[in-house]
Write a protein that holds these residues in place. Structure first.
Motif, PDB file in Angstrom:
ATOM      1  N   ILE A   1       0.888  -1.163   0.000  1.00 51.77           N
ATOM      2  CA  ILE A   1       0.000   0.000   0.000  1.00 51.77           C
ATOM      3  C   ILE A   1       0.924   1.210   0.000  1.00 51.77           C
ATOM      4  CG2 ILE A   1      -1.801   1.272   1.210  1.00 51.77           C
ATOM      5  CD1 ILE A   1      -2.719  -1.293   2.479  1.00 51.77           C
ATOM      6  N   GLY A   2       1.106   1.806  -1.151  1.00 48.87           N
ATOM      7  CA  GLY A   2       2.075   2.871  -1.268  1.00 48.87           C
ATOM      8  C   GLY A   2       3.475   2.301  -1.361  1.00 48.87           C
ATOM      9  N   PRO A   3       4.486   3.151  -1.414  1.00 52.92           N
ATOM     10  CA  PRO A   3       5.864   2.682  -1.629  1.00 52.92           C
ATOM     11  C   PRO A   3       6.536   2.077  -0.397  1.00 52.92           C
ATOM     12  CG  PRO A   3       5.815   5.079  -1.447  1.00 52.92           C
ATOM     13  CD  PRO A   3       4.381   4.625  -1.428  1.00 52.92           C
ATOM     14  N   HIS A   4       5.996   2.336   0.800  1.00 49.96           N
ATOM     15  CA  HIS A   4       6.730   1.963   2.008  1.00 49.96           C
ATOM     16  C   HIS A   4       6.037   0.928   2.892  1.00 49.96           C
ATOM     17  CE1 HIS A   4       9.423   5.206   1.027  1.00 49.96           C
ATOM     18  NE2 HIS A   4       8.436   6.103   1.089  1.00 49.96           N
ATOM     19  N   PHE A   5       4.735   0.718   2.719  1.00 48.90           N
ATOM     20  CA  PHE A   5       4.011  -0.195   3.618  1.00 48.90           C
ATOM     21  C   PHE A   5       3.585  -1.447   2.869  1.00 48.90           C
ATOM     22  CE2 PHE A   5       0.154  -1.851   5.626  1.00 48.90           C
ATOM     23  CZ  PHE A   5       0.627  -2.067   6.917  1.00 48.90           C
ATOM     24  N   GLU A   6       3.845  -2.608   3.477  1.00 51.13           N
ATOM     25  CA  GLU A   6       3.446  -3.894   2.900  1.00 51.13           C
ATOM     26  C   GLU A   6       2.604  -4.658   3.912  1.00 51.13           C
ATOM     27  OE1 GLU A   6       5.631  -7.258   0.225  1.00 51.13           O
ATOM     28  OE2 GLU A   6       6.519  -6.896   2.194  1.00 51.13           O
ATOM     29  N   ILE A   7       1.427  -5.089   3.492  1.00 55.40           N
ATOM     30  CA  ILE A   7       0.536  -5.839   4.376  1.00 55.40           C
ATOM     31  C   ILE A   7       1.147  -7.201   4.676  1.00 55.40           C
ATOM     32  CG2 ILE A   7      -1.756  -6.865   4.626  1.00 55.40           C
ATOM     33  CD1 ILE A   7      -2.799  -4.835   2.631  1.00 55.40           C
ATOM     34  N   PRO A   8       1.274  -7.603   5.939  1.00 58.56           N
ATOM     35  CA  PRO A   8       1.736  -8.969   6.248  1.00 58.56           C
ATOM     36  C   PRO A   8       0.778 -10.001   5.656  1.00 58.56           C
ATOM     37  CG  PRO A   8       1.772  -7.575   8.207  1.00 58.56           C
ATOM     38  CD  PRO A   8       1.029  -6.815   7.151  1.00 58.56           C
ATOM     39  N   ALA A   9       1.326 -11.059   5.085  1.00 59.34           N
ATOM     40  CA  ALA A   9       0.477 -12.079   4.456  1.00 59.34           C
ATOM     41  C   ALA A   9      -0.501 -12.680   5.457  1.00 59.34           C
ATOM     42  CB  ALA A   9       1.357 -13.172   3.852  1.00 59.34           C
ATOM     43  N   GLY A  10      -0.048 -12.878   6.692  1.00 56.64           N
ATOM     44  CA  GLY A  10      -0.921 -13.463   7.716  1.00 56.64           C
ATOM     45  C   GLY A  10      -2.059 -12.562   8.132  1.00 56.64           C
ATOM     46  N   SER A  11      -1.958 -11.261   7.802  1.00 60.81           N
ATOM     47  CA  SER A  11      -2.998 -10.318   8.207  1.00 60.81           C
ATOM     48  C   SER A  11      -4.187 -10.300   7.257  1.00 60.81           C
ATOM     49  CB  SER A  11      -2.418  -8.896   8.298  1.00 60.81           C
ATOM     50  OG  SER A  11      -1.526  -8.799   9.388  1.00 60.81           O
ATOM     51  N   MET A  12      -4.117 -11.019   6.136  1.00 67.17           N
ATOM     52  CA  MET A  12      -5.259 -11.027   5.220  1.00 67.17           C
ATOM     53  C   MET A  12      -6.496 -11.647   5.865  1.00 67.17           C
ATOM     54  SD  MET A  12      -4.372  -9.396   2.610  1.00 67.17           S
ATOM     55  CE  MET A  12      -5.827  -9.723   1.614  1.00 67.17           C
ATOM     56  N   LEU A  13      -6.269 -12.499   6.848  1.00 63.58           N
ATOM     57  CA  LEU A  13      -7.385 -13.105   7.577  1.00 63.58           C
ATOM     58  C   LEU A  13      -8.270 -12.050   8.227  1.00 63.58           C
ATOM     59  CD1 LEU A  13      -8.803 -15.601   8.874  1.00 63.58           C
ATOM     60  CD2 LEU A  13      -7.082 -15.472  10.700  1.00 63.58           C
ATOM     61  N   VAL A  14      -7.707 -10.871   8.514  1.00 66.21           N
ATOM     62  CA  VAL A  14      -8.456  -9.837   9.208  1.00 66.21           C
ATOM     63  C   VAL A  14      -9.703  -9.417   8.439  1.00 66.21           C
ATOM     64  CG1 VAL A  14      -7.297  -7.801   8.226  1.00 66.21           C
ATOM     65  CG2 VAL A  14      -8.157  -7.727  10.553  1.00 66.21           C
ATOM     66  N   PHE A  15      -9.658  -9.512   7.111  1.00 67.03           N
ATOM     67  CA  PHE A  15     -10.806  -9.089   6.317  1.00 67.03           C
ATOM     68  C   PHE A  15     -11.995 -10.035   6.511  1.00 67.03           C
ATOM     69  CE2 PHE A  15      -7.220  -7.128   4.033  1.00 67.03           C
ATOM     70  CZ  PHE A  15      -7.654  -5.803   4.061  1.00 67.03           C
ATOM     71  N   ILE A  16     -11.725 -11.327   6.650  1.00 66.31           N
ATOM     72  CA  ILE A  16     -12.807 -12.277   6.943  1.00 66.31           C
ATOM     73  C   ILE A  16     -13.447 -11.917   8.282  1.00 66.31           C
ATOM     74  CG2 ILE A  16     -13.372 -14.689   7.434  1.00 66.31           C
ATOM     75  CD1 ILE A  16     -11.108 -15.530   5.614  1.00 66.31           C
ATOM     76  N   LEU A  17     -12.610 -11.662   9.272  1.00 67.05           N
ATOM     77  CA  LEU A  17     -13.100 -11.370  10.615  1.00 67.05           C
ATOM     78  C   LEU A  17     -13.905 -10.071  10.646  1.00 67.05           C
ATOM     79  CD1 LEU A  17      -9.780 -12.247  12.485  1.00 67.05           C
ATOM     80  CD2 LEU A  17     -11.748 -13.738  12.139  1.00 67.05           C
TER      81      LEU A  17
END
Length: 526
Positions: free
Chosen positions: A321-337
């Motif tokens: 997300i932008g040039p400096h921030f990368e979403i942790p792969a394990g955090s994708m679960l947060v969208f389900i929750l």
């Protein structure tokens, strides 16, 4: 529950990444360990429920399990603090990396086992204890909605923030925060002891009583039965006189009084030869529930497959997300929750009040489960379509065979399937819990909500078997998923889910609620 959920989400959500990066496991092997751990956390609640029903009561099971989970998280913390407890670091778990030693594996698995057992002992024991604080089924159903809401919201927060700490600061800080949340949750729970209405244990396993029904009925199967109630044994303390039902009439033999079954004072002389009518009817009610319970296995297997493969997909996609921030792969679960929490809020605060005010129709627990079934099937179809597109992009950029290659496709392409997954869970998860709590025998109330956890736990192991079969018989799931056909795996889940949905519609159409007055909002029966 909030504290325990924050703690559990902090170490489970990022477990696949932890095993790959810190223990040099290959991706599919890490996904299978993830399934085993989640299976344990969702199967053990049935053991916790039985112990609570039979011997210790909910309160003791909850605080003991909370201590066990804190110990497990402490051992996980030690694996990242003490270098000797994990293998030498390497890139991504390739064959050139050093595998963990036997002692390192043992320490890791003991830590995971304790943390999993602790989570399992609390997760679905808190639910019946909370519901026991209310008298009306309508209020109990509302409690289950908000219980799941808090459970998922806190899991989402830990998946977002604690996982970020683990990926960007250190695993030690992440596991340390998880342990602190666990201890805080336990302290708050113990502080409220004097305010609770406590669920009393039975002083013996109710499952033994169910076994006695089978043994007694088998011994008397040739005895001619009477239609008169007085010929059957009733619990003297029971103020109501139950009439044995004709469903599974063979079991009525267990309560039929024959010569020598009672003492002169009217009590039972041998509990393995004579049971009460209530015990017989309790077993019958479980038999009636089993076909519906079985339908939960495949709906959960679909969700398990997506959870298992979600992190692997995210690791191979653009997560910036932008040039400096990368979403942790394990955090994708947060969208389900998050979508589950949103769905529960809308159902409880908008949909149900709207139906109650402007219509004569209200959603029954089984109808909520059915809607969840349909949304889960749609989720699998969308997952297959998105994965198919990801593979086309990988092929167009000639990324096959490159183990570290990232497909130039935003991870937010996964959002629609995660939304459908979460909304579906918002319907069927609280629906399942409310249904089993309402329909289970009174002596098994603590075990009732754990039955939902049980089929989820079994589904994690079914998911592992399915992954093994797919790997053995097809080339759909190699360690580098860019070389495979994960979209076909999702289409397989969609097909199995559709068959299961038809089965659910058939068995639910025949089910009659046990007590009309105890249905939520007094909804008319089908």
């Amino acid at each position: 529950m909030a504290g325990l959920s924050l703690a559990a989400g902090g170490w489970t959500s990022n477990l696949i990444v932890f095993l790959i990066n810190e223990f040099n496991m290959k991706s599919i092997a890490a996904a299978k360990v993830f399934n085993v751990v989640n299976g344990l956390t969702t199967i053990f609640p049935i053991v916790g429920g039985i112990i609570a029903d039979s011997y210790l009561g909910c309160f003791s099971v909850i605080w003991i399990s909370s201590l066990i989970s804190a110990l497990g998280i402490l051992l996980l913390l030690l694996t990242v603090v003490i270098d000797a407890l994990r293998p030498l670091a390497c890139g991504d778990g390739s064959s050139l990396c050093t595998s963990p030693s036997t002692n390192q594996y043992v320490f890791l698995y003991v830590a995971l086992a304790l943390a999993s057992i602790g989570v399992g002992g609390t997760r679905f024991t808190v639910a019946p204890m909370g519901a026991y604080q209310f008298d009306k089924p309508k209020h109990q159903t509302m409690f289950f909605d908000w219980y799941i809401f808090i459970f998922y919201l806190c899991w989402a927060l830990s998946t977002a923030f604690i996982v970020y700490v683990e990926d960007n600061i250190s695993w030690a800080w992440g596991f340390g925060i998880s342990m602190a949340c666990n201890i805080l949750g336990l302290a708050i729970f113990l502080a409220g002891k004097r305010f609770y209405r406590h669920v009393k244990e039975q002083g013996g396993s109710p499952f033994v009583n169910l076994a006695r029904v089978v043994v007694a009925a088998t011994q008397k199967w040739r005895v001619p039965l009477s239609e008169q109630t007085q010929h059957y044994y009733h619990d003297p303390s029971d103020k109501t006189t139950l009439v044995p039902t004709k469903f599974f009439k063979f079991l009525n033999c267990a309560a039929f009084i024959t010569e020598g079954d009672t003492k002169p004072d009217g009590s039972i002389s041998n509990p393995w030869r004579l049971c009460t009518v209530q015990q017989v009817e309790d077993l019958k009610s479980l038999i009636k529930l089993f076909p519906l319970w079985a339908s939960g296995l495949l709906i959960s297997t679909q969700l398990v497959m997506q959870l298992s493969l979600l992190t692997l997909q995210a690791l191979k996609m653009d997560r910036h997300i932008g040039p400096h921030f990368e979403i942790p792969a394990g955090s994708m679960l947060v969208f389900i929750l998050l979508f589950t929490c949103i769905a529960i809020s809308i159902i409880d605060r908008i949909l149900n009040p709207f139906l109650a005010k402007y219509t004569t129709f209200s959603l029954t627990p089984l109808q909520r489960v059915g809607i969840g079934h349909a949304l889960t099937i749609l989720c699998m179809a969308v997952s297959a379509l998105v994965e198919s597109r990801r593979l086309r992009v990988a092929r167009s950029h000639h990324l096959q065979g490159q183990k570290d290659a990232i497909v130039p496709m935003s991870v937010f392409w996964l959002l629609p399937q995660l939304a459908l997954n979460g909304i579906g869970e918002g319907f069927h998860f609280p629906g399942h819990i409310a249904f089993y709590y309402q329909e289970f025998p009174t002596s098994l109330k603590n075990t009732s909500t754990a039955m939902v956890s049980l089929f989820i736990g079994i589904a994690f192991y079914i998911g592992n078997v399915l992954i093994d079969v797919v790997q053995r018989e097809t080339g759909w799931l190699p360690d580098n998923i860019n070389d495979g056909r994960m979209d076909n795996v999702f289409w397989l889940c969609c097909t199995l889910g559709s068959i299961n949905f038809i089965y659910f519609l058939v068995v639910s159409s025949f089910y009659k609620y046990k007590n009309m007055e105890n249905k939520p909002n007094n909804v008319p029966s089908k």
